[in-house]
Design a protein around this motif. Structure first.
Motif, PDB file in Angstrom:
ATOM      1  N   ASP A   1     -12.346  -8.066   8.677  1.00  0.00           N
ATOM      2  CA  ASP A   1     -12.852  -6.705   8.632  1.00  0.00           C
ATOM      3  C   ASP A   1     -12.823  -6.145  10.059  1.00  0.00           C
ATOM      4  O   ASP A   1     -13.341  -6.765  10.995  1.00  0.00           O
ATOM      5  N   ALA A   2     -12.231  -4.987  10.209  1.00  0.00           N
ATOM      6  CA  ALA A   2     -12.019  -4.429  11.549  1.00  0.00           C
ATOM      7  C   ALA A   2     -13.338  -4.156  12.271  1.00  0.00           C
ATOM      8  O   ALA A   2     -13.444  -4.390  13.471  1.00  0.00           O
TER       9      ALA A   2
ATOM     10  N   PHE B   1      -6.093  -2.963  12.295  1.00  0.00           N
ATOM     11  CA  PHE B   1      -5.546  -2.286  11.104  1.00  0.00           C
ATOM     12  C   PHE B   1      -4.011  -2.395  11.152  1.00  0.00           C
ATOM     13  O   PHE B   1      -3.298  -1.398  11.128  1.00  0.00           O
TER      14      PHE B   1
ATOM     15  N   ASP C   1      -5.429   1.885  14.174  1.00  0.00           N
ATOM     16  CA  ASP C   1      -4.720   2.749  13.217  1.00  0.00           C
ATOM     17  C   ASP C   1      -5.387   2.638  11.843  1.00  0.00           C
ATOM     18  O   ASP C   1      -4.811   2.091  10.901  1.00  0.00           O
TER      19      ASP C   1
ATOM     20  N   ASP D   1      -6.030  -7.331   9.983  1.00  0.00           N
ATOM     21  CA  ASP D   1      -6.092  -6.363   8.886  1.00  0.00           C
ATOM     22  C   ASP D   1      -7.007  -6.930   7.803  1.00  0.00           C
ATOM     23  O   ASP D   1      -7.119  -8.148   7.663  1.00  0.00           O
ATOM     24  N   GLY D   2      -7.611  -6.037   7.035  1.00  0.00           N
ATOM     25  CA  GLY D   2      -8.490  -6.476   5.956  1.00  0.00           C
ATOM     26  C   GLY D   2      -7.732  -7.050   4.769  1.00  0.00           C
ATOM     27  O   GLY D   2      -8.306  -7.735   3.922  1.00  0.00           O
TER      28      GLY D   2
ATOM     29  N   GLN E   1       0.841  -1.202   0.000  1.00  0.00           N
ATOM     30  CA  GLN E   1       0.000   0.000   0.000  1.00  0.00           C
ATOM     31  C   GLN E   1       0.876   1.252   0.000  1.00  0.00           C
ATOM     32  O   GLN E   1       1.982   1.246   0.501  1.00  0.00           O
TER      33      GLN E   1
ATOM     34  N   ARG F   1       5.151   3.724  17.097  1.00  0.00           N
ATOM     35  CA  ARG F   1       5.671   2.354  17.254  1.00  0.00           C
ATOM     36  C   ARG F   1       6.650   2.277  18.420  1.00  0.00           C
ATOM     37  O   ARG F   1       6.630   1.340  19.207  1.00  0.00           O
TER      38      ARG F   1
HETATM   39  N1  SAH Z   1      -0.574   0.346  11.702  1.00  0.00           N
HETATM   40  C1  SAH Z   1       0.004   0.100  10.399  1.00  0.00           C
HETATM   41  C2  SAH Z   1      -0.573   0.977   9.303  1.00  0.00           C
HETATM   42  C3  SAH Z   1      -2.064   0.848   9.107  1.00  0.00           C
HETATM   43  S1  SAH Z   1      -2.620   1.483   7.572  1.00  0.00           S
HETATM   44  C4  SAH Z   1       1.520   0.224  10.477  1.00  0.00           C
HETATM   45  O1  SAH Z   1       2.051   0.537  11.556  1.00  0.00           O
HETATM   46  O2  SAH Z   1       2.190   0.025   9.467  1.00  0.00           O
HETATM   47  C5  SAH Z   1      -4.309   1.071   7.564  1.00  0.00           C
HETATM   48  C6  SAH Z   1      -4.621  -0.404   7.344  1.00  0.00           C
HETATM   49  O3  SAH Z   1      -6.027  -0.589   7.425  1.00  0.00           O
HETATM   50  C7  SAH Z   1      -4.232  -0.985   5.985  1.00  0.00           C
HETATM   51  O4  SAH Z   1      -3.340  -2.042   6.173  1.00  0.00           O
HETATM   52  C8  SAH Z   1      -5.553  -1.505   5.382  1.00  0.00           C
HETATM   53  O5  SAH Z   1      -5.389  -2.753   4.719  1.00  0.00           O
HETATM   54  C9  SAH Z   1      -6.395  -1.674   6.599  1.00  0.00           C
HETATM   55  N2  SAH Z   1      -7.863  -1.605   6.424  1.00  0.00           N
HETATM   56  C10 SAH Z   1      -8.578  -0.700   5.736  1.00  0.00           C
HETATM   57  N3  SAH Z   1      -9.908  -0.919   5.898  1.00  0.00           N
HETATM   58  C11 SAH Z   1     -10.024  -1.986   6.720  1.00  0.00           C
HETATM   59  C12 SAH Z   1     -11.130  -2.695   7.270  1.00  0.00           C
HETATM   60  N4  SAH Z   1     -12.395  -2.323   7.030  1.00  0.00           N
HETATM   61  N5  SAH Z   1     -10.882  -3.724   8.083  1.00  0.00           N
HETATM   62  C13 SAH Z   1      -9.611  -4.112   8.369  1.00  0.00           C
HETATM   63  N6  SAH Z   1      -8.533  -3.479   7.882  1.00  0.00           N
HETATM   64  C14 SAH Z   1      -8.730  -2.437   7.059  1.00  0.00           C
END
Ligand code: SAH
Length: 388
Positions: free
Chosen positions: A271-272, A221, A292, A243-244, A193, A205
């Motif tokens: 799905d979150a 996420f 996040d 994560d999705g 992404q 982090r």
């Molecule tokens: N915390 C991560 C960055 C998160 S970016 C890090 O430290 O690198 C946001 C993430 O949300 C992405 O990986 C995306 O795939 C996920 N995402 C988006 N919509 C979502 C959903 N409905 N359910 C689960 N994950 C989702």
């Protein structure tokens, strides 16, 4: 030297803002074309040199207070300065955001550095037209092995730019291994992404790593495991992450193994929203929950709907926390300002029937400098809240 001119009358409070909006432009001289360097005069006074875009509401993006062309010489100088800033602010790091657009006086240009591999994004027509020059500058200044253009994003459209993606120089490897605060991660430049990795969360982090010892950590996420793996390395008792994206979870598992914490971490694709609704029935409790999400609010008109989504997930996580539990709640939505977030979290806490104290706030790291007087350059906001 640029010769074409833009005569403007800017809002006085925006004197140091690097954008000139179309409704502030009074007249142009010399028929500038999109992508050209122009000289800007504000109420008759010289304001600097900028990149012109006839198709955008942001008609000029200033890159210099002097009268100068944005040519290879200046581009290389700006990139050198950007690298020096990172060397000072992130000593010992080799992987970071090398250029953060307007904040580095490279309007609309984002460059992420993964060792000797570089990923470039262009948010402005002027930079888009200079992308070969940017690639050349990265090779000449930093001995880049490859430069990859990742310009396949929605925000190009208001600038009148087509979406595109591909190699500008060399050939990107299948995976690159980067390090951040001593933790190693695999990055998939082509299929990942954005540019492949979210460098902006380095501060959060690190704080998570310092906060979770002996606690059970949930990362919602999680992408490729940036927060989850830091939690495991920080001594968390158990780490669950969702994560999705199945592709992101697969890399996250590999990243856990790369750091020797695969036994502690459990990644799954879900799905979150559904996962959080199910949280009360989840086997076991979590002492620390991190949210996040992606940018729920991508424009001003999405603010209401986005706020509702934030409030929903935060309330669900808050309800699931035990006494002394911690919620790490993040937003990368430009239009959700600090006070908006406080208000949203307050409403979510009321929904959840819980009370919290704010123990910490984190924001984008020093490789994403915030330009004073340009609110658009600050977008990442995270709260560490403790249940009282
Ligand atoms: N915390 C991560 C960055 C998160 S970016 C890090 O430290 O690198 C946001 C993430 O949300 C992405 O990986 C995306 O795939 C996920 N995402 C988006 N919509 C979502 C959903 N409905 N359910 C689960 N994950 C989702």
């Amino acid at each position: 030297m640029p010769e074409k001119k833009v005569l403007a009358a800017r809002k006085r409070s925006r004197k140091h803002h690097p954008w000139v909006f179309s409704n502030e432009v009074i007249e142009t001289e010399g028929q500038p074309e999109t992508g050209d360097a122009v000289l800007v005069y504000d109420r008759g006074r010289f304001a600097g040199s900028g990149l012109y875009n006839a198709n955008s509401l942001i008609q000029v993006r200033l890159y210099s207070a002097l009268n100068q062309e944005l040519d290879e010489v200046l581009l290389r100088k700006r990139l050198r300065e950007a690298a020096e800033l990172r060397a000072t602010e992130l000593p010992g790091e080799t992987d970071f955001r090398l250029a953060f657009g307007e904040s580095d006086r490279l309007p609309g240009l984002v460059v992420d550095r993964y060792g000797r591999h570089y990923v470039v994004q262009n948010y402005s027509a002027g930079m888009d037209q200079r992308r070969e020059m940017v690639a050349g500058a990265l090779v000449a200044e930093f001995d880049a092995e490859c430069v990859y253009e990742k310009d396949d994003f929605r925000l190009r459209e208001p600038e009148g730019l087509v979406r595109r993606e591909g190699v500008l120089y060399g050939r990107p490897p299948e995976r690159v291994i980067i390090s951040e605060n001593g933790v190693r991660f695999q990055v998939d430049i082509r299929s990942g992404q954005k540019t492949g990795w979210y460098f902006d969360q380095r501060n959060t982090r690190r704080r998570v790593r310092e906060t979770v010892k002996g606690r059970r950590f949930l990362d919602v996420f999680c992408y490729t495991g940036g927060l989850a793996i830091n939690a495991a390395l920080g001594g968390a008792e158990r780490v669950v992450a969702v994560d999705g994206s199945a592709a992101a979870c697969a890399i996250a598992s590999e990243n856990a193994a790369l750091n020797g914490v695969e036994e502690l971490c459990e990644f799954s694709t879900a799905d979150a929203f559904a996962f959080l609704k199910d949280l009360p029935r989840f086997d076991g409790e979590f002492d620390v929950i991190c949210l996040d999400p992606p940018a729920f609010i991508k424009s001003r008109k999405e603010k209401r709907a986005g706020l509702r989504a934030f409030r929903t997930i935060n309330a669900l996580a808050m309800k699931a926390l035990p006494r002394n539990g911690i919620l790490v709640s993040c937003s990368c939505s430009h239009y959700l300002f600090w006070q908006d977030m406080v208000d949203m979290l307050t409403a979510a806490a009321q929904d959840a029937g819980r009370n919290f104290t704010i123990i910490e706030r984190t924001t984008q790291g020093p490789d994403h400098p915030v330009l004073l007087g340009m609110p658009e350059s600050e977008y990442l906001r995270c709260f560490f809240l403790r249940v009282v």
